[in-house]
Write an enzyme that holds these catalytic residues in place. Sequence first.
Site, PDB file in Angstrom:
ATOM      1  N   ASP A  49     -96.584 -25.340  -0.472  1.00  0.00           N
ATOM      2  CA  ASP A  49     -96.907 -26.473  -1.351  1.00  0.00           C
ATOM      3  C   ASP A  49     -95.648 -27.175  -1.829  1.00  0.00           C
ATOM      4  O   ASP A  49     -94.668 -26.519  -2.189  1.00  0.00           O
ATOM      5  CB  ASP A  49     -97.626 -25.949  -2.605  1.00  0.00           C
ATOM      6  CG  ASP A  49     -99.097 -26.307  -2.621  1.00  0.00           C
ATOM      7  OD1 ASP A  49     -99.497 -27.255  -1.927  1.00  0.00           O
ATOM      8  OD2 ASP A  49     -99.844 -25.614  -3.342  1.00  0.00           O
TER       9      ASP A  49
ATOM     10  N   GLU B 135    -100.460 -32.801  -2.748  1.00  0.00           N
ATOM     11  CA  GLU B 135    -101.693 -33.224  -3.427  1.00  0.00           C
ATOM     12  C   GLU B 135    -101.796 -34.728  -3.253  1.00  0.00           C
ATOM     13  O   GLU B 135    -101.067 -35.493  -3.890  1.00  0.00           O
ATOM     14  CB  GLU B 135    -101.665 -32.795  -4.889  1.00  0.00           C
ATOM     15  CG  GLU B 135    -101.827 -31.303  -5.010  1.00  0.00           C
ATOM     16  CD  GLU B 135    -102.140 -30.812  -6.410  1.00  0.00           C
ATOM     17  OE1 GLU B 135    -102.463 -31.629  -7.285  1.00  0.00           O
ATOM     18  OE2 GLU B 135    -102.068 -29.584  -6.604  1.00  0.00           O
TER      19      GLU B 135
ATOM     20  N   ASP C 151     -98.768 -23.630  -4.921  1.00  0.00           N
ATOM     21  CA  ASP C 151     -98.062 -23.690  -6.207  1.00  0.00           C
ATOM     22  C   ASP C 151     -98.880 -23.002  -7.296  1.00  0.00           C
ATOM     23  O   ASP C 151     -98.424 -22.853  -8.430  1.00  0.00           O
ATOM     24  CB  ASP C 151     -97.671 -25.134  -6.578  1.00  0.00           C
ATOM     25  CG  ASP C 151     -98.869 -26.056  -6.732  1.00  0.00           C
ATOM     26  OD1 ASP C 151    -100.002 -25.625  -6.432  1.00  0.00           O
ATOM     27  OD2 ASP C 151     -98.672 -27.211  -7.133  1.00  0.00           O
ATOM     28  N   SER C 152    -100.078 -22.518  -6.943  1.00  0.00           N
ATOM     29  CA  SER C 152    -100.828 -21.639  -7.849  1.00  0.00           C
ATOM     30  C   SER C 152     -99.988 -20.408  -8.192  1.00  0.00           C
ATOM     31  O   SER C 152    -100.268 -19.713  -9.170  1.00  0.00           O
ATOM     32  CB  SER C 152    -102.153 -21.216  -7.210  1.00  0.00           C
ATOM     33  OG  SER C 152    -101.938 -20.694  -5.912  1.00  0.00           O
TER      34      SER C 152
ATOM     35  N   GLU D 176    -110.917 -29.712  -2.740  1.00  0.00           N
ATOM     36  CA  GLU D 176    -111.141 -28.743  -3.836  1.00  0.00           C
ATOM     37  C   GLU D 176    -112.100 -29.303  -4.883  1.00  0.00           C
ATOM     38  O   GLU D 176    -111.973 -30.457  -5.316  1.00  0.00           O
ATOM     39  CB  GLU D 176    -109.794 -28.399  -4.497  1.00  0.00           C
ATOM     40  CG  GLU D 176    -109.957 -27.443  -5.688  1.00  0.00           C
ATOM     41  CD  GLU D 176    -108.674 -26.794  -6.167  1.00  0.00           C
ATOM     42  OE1 GLU D 176    -107.609 -27.028  -5.575  1.00  0.00           O
ATOM     43  OE2 GLU D 176    -108.775 -26.028  -7.162  1.00  0.00           O
TER      44      GLU D 176
ATOM     45  N   LYS E 269     -97.681 -28.888   2.030  1.00  0.00           N
ATOM     46  CA  LYS E 269     -98.925 -29.480   1.501  1.00  0.00           C
ATOM     47  C   LYS E 269     -98.565 -30.384   0.327  1.00  0.00           C
ATOM     48  O   LYS E 269     -97.703 -30.046  -0.481  1.00  0.00           O
ATOM     49  CB  LYS E 269     -99.928 -28.413   1.057  1.00  0.00           C
ATOM     50  CG  LYS E 269    -101.189 -29.008   0.426  1.00  0.00           C
ATOM     51  CD  LYS E 269    -102.350 -28.039   0.382  1.00  0.00           C
ATOM     52  CE  LYS E 269    -102.305 -27.031  -0.724  1.00  0.00           C
ATOM     53  NZ  LYS E 269    -102.296 -27.586  -2.097  1.00  0.00           N
TER      54      LYS E 269
HETATM   55  O1  KIV Z   1    -101.926 -23.839  -4.927  1.00  0.00           O
HETATM   56  C1  KIV Z   1    -102.923 -23.381  -4.340  1.00  0.00           C
HETATM   57  O2  KIV Z   1    -103.173 -22.166  -4.293  1.00  0.00           O
HETATM   58  C2  KIV Z   1    -103.803 -24.324  -3.679  1.00  0.00           C
HETATM   59  C3  KIV Z   1    -105.118 -23.811  -3.167  1.00  0.00           C
HETATM   60  C4  KIV Z   1    -106.001 -23.575  -4.318  1.00  0.00           C
HETATM   61  C5  KIV Z   1    -105.708 -24.700  -2.159  1.00  0.00           C
HETATM   62  O3  KIV Z   1    -103.489 -25.478  -3.579  1.00  0.00           O
END
Ligand code: KIV
Length: 276
Positions: free
Chosen positions: A88, A120, A49-50, A187, A118
Amino acid sequence: MSAQSQMRRKTVRDIAKAKGGSPLVCLTAYDAPMAQLLDPHVDVLLVGDSVGMVVHGLPSTVGVTMEMMILHGQAVMRGSVQAFVVVDMPFGSYETNSDQAFLNAARIMKETGCQAVKIESGSYAATQIKHLVERGIPVMGHVGLRPQAVNVDGGFRAKGKTQAEWSTVLEEAIAADEAGAFAIVIEGVAPELATEITTRVSCPTIGIGASASCDGQILVTDDMLGVFDWVPRFVKKYGDVRGEVTRAVSAYADEVRARQFPGTEQTYQLPKPPAN
Ligand code: KIV
């Protein structure tokens, strides 16, 4: 059948087997051309989600939507053939309860074709992880610095600096592992904490700003390629894409202004029309 279409995509079993073995190579990807470039070199592509910050210019990942994750997940699946692709779950799509988490995770899996999601994984998320895994959805956990918690943390802060924080991060990792996560991203924690988590959990750990003792490493691809001026201190720049784009674009601008582009090689030389 082409060599590409014969290639087998990695499965959750391949990732789980990496515990204590050769480190997993993981990177983020958000679009098809980049996924195609990264695919031969990595075990895991994370549609993180970055993407909200890196591609859409948002100040944090909080504004990322299901639609954004699905669109980018589809593109990464089209561009890759062998990497294990994880998408994510965005902020607000899984925290309410297990039913909400399952409906949204199933939608991501169905609409993108990815292999896992994924989450959090604060302590609240262990119930959701167990629920998803029991119903056929592999889940990667994410502990330590959790970017979706930026507003309660008051910024992107490394975690585990106090004894209480250390214990919380460790407990969150153990809870995610016991709930059935097939891997856990760690992280922004001290190397000693990452090492302790790696020893205590049964699934592979994937470090970002953590420790080389993790079972794998991940970076945001645009950070390691040098797309941005500023990157967190845990990023090593392996490229200078920013410099290369600046060089290429200023050369193009100069040539357009000097009427040197397009030249004869870039224009169609059509036969002269027959004279009447
Ligand atoms: O969203 C993302 O890119 C991440 C990585 C930094 C692990 O969760």
